[in-house]
Design an enzyme around this catalytic site. Structure first.
Site, PDB file in Angstrom:
ATOM      1  CD  GLU A 285      -1.518   4.398   0.561  1.00  0.00           C
ATOM      2  OE1 GLU A 285      -2.577   4.226  -0.070  1.00  0.00           O
ATOM      3  OE2 GLU A 285      -0.852   3.455   0.982  1.00  0.00           O
ATOM      4  N   GLY A 286      -1.310   7.357  -3.893  1.00  0.00           N
ATOM      5  CA  GLY A 286      -1.537   8.390  -4.886  1.00  0.00           C
ATOM      6  C   GLY A 286      -0.344   9.314  -4.931  1.00  0.00           C
TER       7      GLY A 286
END
Length: 594
Positions: A439-440
């Site tokens: 998620e990043g």
């Protein structure tokens, strides 16, 4: 592996007292979110997490998942039955609209429920995590017919959802994605391949709705040419039930370091002419639509860091109380190792980081509820949106970093037995390692904080947060629960953050400085913010405490804050020194000599 018992009192204190849930519920007209309802939901969620999914954590890790000849993923024994209980309990729809079958409760009330699920069984919990993010993205961006087609079943939990971004050549940089979408009447045909798709295929639900980023034939280059499509595994029929099998399949499963019971799939779209997909939002606006899901996921991934830390803390607490080894200071015979000061240091570090992470995660989610639902004027709403935006990279970044420290300390507390799979604590260490990556990555979270959330508004959101910190420091100086020296230590950390902020703003044109300093700026900001929340917790605990023997919980909150200020907060000096050092030694060596 020891049993998991949800710390419901810690959760309720963090949610209602520390994060300000009650005030938010009133401002947002959540009349049903009364203290009694909150307590009842937490109690029932604790039973579900502890009884239904926690017992499957170890067996799921050992068994893993299998892709059968029909290209369906077989989940470990008990997973499907637990998911059916999840549906029947109504847990999937807590925060979603009543019109679509949800319970219309605050997002932040769903957060402690999710913490329990991930602490009990993180691999299992990833399925509803992705589903809730996909539901959020469709709720905010899809047109009404698509909502009516997909959302009721997703909100009930009967259908699950996924996020399809990554491709073999395109990881964090989505500008290079190659998956194609071509218009065909009222829908599109999707062709391409995606990798690292969490719960992309499984046997727990009757349908899976994939949210897929793809590029139209006439789209502009780069991220401005990306659109978002909903691609169901089975195309819904006129009756709303799953119909024809869509042209999307899992090709293979990744063999991973951890979360073995969570299928991570290579997904193929369009082997036989193209998978049918429905546009979500506007053409070429897919990245903005997907970020609805990404922001939700970043908060909940940070929450996973808190959850796995809590489970590691519980396992270590149980072990150090039982393990007899050596003679502790003051004892005359072999002692439980919890009596040794260095073991106590590790346990207090785990406890302080976990409690601070919980306060940070819950506060970020309450800010989201304020920004979305409170009846405020435009200026007030903007204030809460800035606060939610600012806290999101802190929650995702810091809470997943502390999970690495806490799970490692849990292994250490177990000694040699921690390195043995039999005790189960090694699984937590392995499972937690994915959290700073997906998620990043936390490097991306740091760049988001220093760039979009600090430099872009010239430090406005940060100054608002600093003002709240100063007010807490002033209030803390008037109560006996915190001595003057500790209040001064917190005030010094505020000054350190202010110094770093000014340096960042003054050096914003130097991209090498910004990139080199971003991670330490994230850790500095997060640590000071966590300390602020710990001080707030102490102020609240001192006001609620009666001094009676039954107040050990509130006393423990105060002592844990003392530990955080004494032993965690000094890290800020190192983070500031690294920010000030900038890029010189980081960028000095040629690439070939790294």
């Amino acid at each position: 592996m020891s049993e998991y018992r949800a710390p419901t009192r810690d959760m309720e204190f963090a949610l209602r007292s520390l994060a300000g849930f009650d005030e938010m519920a009133k401002a947002c007209n959540y009349e049903d979110a009364s203290p009694d309802v909150v307590a009842a939901i937490l109690e029932e969620a604790a039973k579900f997490a502890g009884n239904a999914i926690a017992p499957l954590n170890r067996s799921g890790d050992e068994t893993g998942v299998q892709l059968d000849e029909g290209r369906c993923v077989q989940t470990p024994e008990g997973f499907k039955e637990a998911y059916q209980q999840y549906i029947e309990g109504g847990w999937a729809g807590l925060q979603f609209d009543a019109e679509q079958g949800g319970q219309a409760l605050p997002f932040s009330l769903a957060i402690p429920v999710q913490e329990m699920i991930h602490a009990a069984n993180m691999a299992w919990g990833l399925c509803p995590l992705l589903s809730q993010g996909a539901t959020e993205a469709l709720s905010e961006n899809a047109d009404e017919p698509l909502k009516q087609m997909l959302l009721p079943k997703m909100i009930s939990g009967e259908w699950t959802g996924t996020m399809n971004l990554t491709e073999p050549q395109s990881g964090s940089d989505l500008a290079t994605i190659r998956t194609q979408a071509r218009p065909e009447g009222d829908h599109y045909r999707i062709t391409g391949q995606k990798i690292f798709i969490t719960w992309g295929e499984h046997d727990m639900a009757e349908n899976i709705v994939h949210l897929v980023l793809a590029r139209l034939p006439y789209a502009p280059a780069g991220v401005k040419g990306i659109s978002l499509f909903a691609v169901p595994k089975f195309i819904p029929g006129a009756d709303g039930n799953p119909g024809e099998r869509n042209d999307c399949y899992a090709l293979s499963l990744e063999h991973k370091m951890g979360i073995h019971a969570s299928p991570t799939c290579v997904m193929s779209y369009g082997e036989n002419g193209g998978a049918l997909g429905y546009l979500v939002g506007q053409e070429n606006q897919g990245l903005a639509c997907m970020f609805t899901m990404m922001n939700n996921a970043r908060l909940t991934v940070g929450l996973q860091g808190v959850a796995v830390s809590e489970r590691a803390l519980q396992m270590a607490r149980s072990y150090v109380a039982e393990r007899i080894q050596g003679t502790a200071p003051g004892d005359l015979e072999p002692s439980p190792i919890v009596r040794h000061p260095d073991v106590r240091r590790m346990m207090m570090t785990m406890k302080a980081l976990t409690e601070a992470g919980r306060g940070l995660a819950y506060s970020g989610c309450v800010a989201v509820d304020y920004a979305k639902h409170a009846e405020l004027d435009a200026e007030q709403r903007s204030y809460y949106q800035r606060r939610a935006d600012l806290l999101t990279p802190l929650v995702k970044g810091w809470c997943t970093e502390i999970a690495q420290e806490v799970t490692s300390l849990a292994v250490q507390c177990h000694g040699g037995m921690g390195f043995i799979e039999e005790t189960g604590v090694a699984q937590l260490y392995r499972d937690a390692r994915i959290l700073p990556i997906y998620e990043g990555t936390n490097g991306i979270q740091a760049l988001d904080l220093i760039g979009r959330k600090t430099i872009r508004d010239r430090g406005l959101a940060m100054q608002e947060l600093l003002a709240d910190m100063r007010a807490t420091a002033e209030a803390a100086s008037t109560v006996s629960a915190l001595d003057e020296q500790r209040v001064q230590a917190f005030e010094q950390s505020i000054q350190q953050l202010e110094e770093a902020l000014q340096l960042v703003l003054d050096s914003s044109a130097n991209e090498h400085f910004v990139g080199s300093s971003a991670f330490n700026f994230l850790m500095l900001t997060s640590t000071v913010t966590a300390a602020w929340l710990m001080l707030k917790a102490t102020l609240l605990a001192s006001r609620q405490s009666t001094g009676e023997p039954g107040d050990e919980f509130l006393t423990a909150r105060q002592v844990t804050t003392h530990f955080f200020v004494d032993h965690i907060l000094p890290r800020c000096a190192g983070y500031l020194a690294s920010v000030k050092a900038g890029e010189d030694s980081i960028m000095a060596l040629p690439e070939t000599t790294l």
